[in-house]
Motif scaffolding. Structure first.
Motif, PDB file in Angstrom:
ATOM      1  N   LEU A  21       0.828  -1.212   0.000  1.00 23.58           N
ATOM      2  CA  LEU A  21       0.000   0.000   0.000  1.00 23.58           C
ATOM      3  C   LEU A  21       0.869   1.272   0.000  1.00 23.58           C
ATOM      4  O   LEU A  21       0.840   2.054  -0.942  1.00 23.58           O
ATOM      5  CB  LEU A  21      -0.931  -0.031   1.222  1.00 23.58           C
ATOM      6  N   GLY A  22       1.649   1.460   1.057  1.00 27.46           N
ATOM      7  CA  GLY A  22       2.385   2.713   1.219  1.00 27.46           C
ATOM      8  C   GLY A  22       3.790   2.714   0.654  1.00 27.46           C
ATOM      9  O   GLY A  22       4.423   3.770   0.549  1.00 27.46           O
ATOM     10  N   CYS A  25       6.797  -0.054   4.143  1.00 33.42           N
ATOM     11  CA  CYS A  25       7.017  -1.178   5.080  1.00 33.42           C
ATOM     12  C   CYS A  25       7.291  -2.477   4.328  1.00 33.42           C
ATOM     13  O   CYS A  25       8.437  -2.905   4.196  1.00 33.42           O
ATOM     14  CB  CYS A  25       5.827  -1.349   6.019  1.00 33.42           C
ATOM     15  N   ARG A  26       6.229  -3.125   3.839  1.00 35.09           N
ATOM     16  CA  ARG A  26       6.390  -4.482   3.298  1.00 35.09           C
ATOM     17  C   ARG A  26       7.160  -4.542   1.980  1.00 35.09           C
ATOM     18  O   ARG A  26       8.095  -5.349   1.851  1.00 35.09           O
ATOM     19  CB  ARG A  26       5.008  -5.130   3.128  1.00 35.09           C
ATOM     20  N   HIS A  58       3.178   8.573   0.622  1.00 38.85           N
ATOM     21  CA  HIS A  58       4.503   8.578   1.255  1.00 38.85           C
ATOM     22  C   HIS A  58       5.623   8.749   0.223  1.00 38.85           C
ATOM     23  O   HIS A  58       6.796   8.494   0.541  1.00 38.85           O
ATOM     24  CB  HIS A  58       4.721   7.284   2.044  1.00 38.85           C
TER      25      HIS A  58
END
Ligand code: 4NP
Length: 172
Positions: A21-22, A25-26, A58
């Motif tokens: 998504l952003g 992170c992953r 982001h």
């Protein structure tokens, strides 16, 4: 190897894009871990590796500091800058590996055509040890959420690399 590849003197590269998504992170963690695995097997020249997010809020940021810290403890340096997934990504990459069903749906809506949707794969389909159907979003979780993401990604990425380049092969 096809004639064009022979002319160019190099085998075609595997082009892999990790998507969440952003993209803080992953997917940047997946990118960093996969880069490390590919490098350790001496295959860096055979791969193009990148990551992107379905949400662009982001853009330009480094990965989340909690993700960077957790990854760093396992020896991975995450230096990617967040960016939004684009239609061109579906032309430039062969495998678009998403972390969950929401990513799958949003990425599908960005795909320029039906054939491009066929490039989208769920990350967890490459797992060989863990039985999860998604990589859980750790953004609103505690430290253990980030460790779980790394555990799952290490398993899935090992599976992905072994599928693309079976162990013992040089990749050519
Ligand atoms: P990611 O995690 O998709 O793994 O990068 C998230 C990052 C940011 C947000 C959600 C999930 N957010 O809502 O800003």
């Amino acid at each position: 190897m096809n004639p064009t590849e022979l002319q160019n003197g190099a085998a075609a590269k595997h082009k892999i894009l990790f998507v969440c998504l952003g993209n803080i992170c992953r997917s940047p963690a997946a990118e960093g871990i996969f880069r490390d695995m590919v490098e350790k097997r001496g295959l860096s020249d055979s791969f193009v590796i990148d990551s992107a997010g379905t949400y662009g809020g982001h853009a330009g940021e480094l990965p989340d500091s909690r993700m960077r810290a957790a990854a760093s403890r396992r020896g991975y340096r995450l230096t990617h800058r967040s960016r939004k997934l684009t239609e061109d990504d579906f032309r430039n990459f062969d495998i678009i590996a998403v972390m969950d069903d929401s990513n799958y749906e949003r990425a599908s809506r960005t795909a320029p055509d039906i054939e491009s949707i066929g490039k989208i794969h769920r990350m967890t389909d490459f797992a060989t040890k863990h039985v999860w159907d998604h990589i859980p979003d750790p953004y609103y979780e505690g430290a253990e959420g980030f460790e779980l993401v790394l555990d799952l990604l290490e398993d899935c990425l090992d599976g992905l690399l072994n599928r693309l380049v079976p162990n013992g092969s040089t990749g050519n």
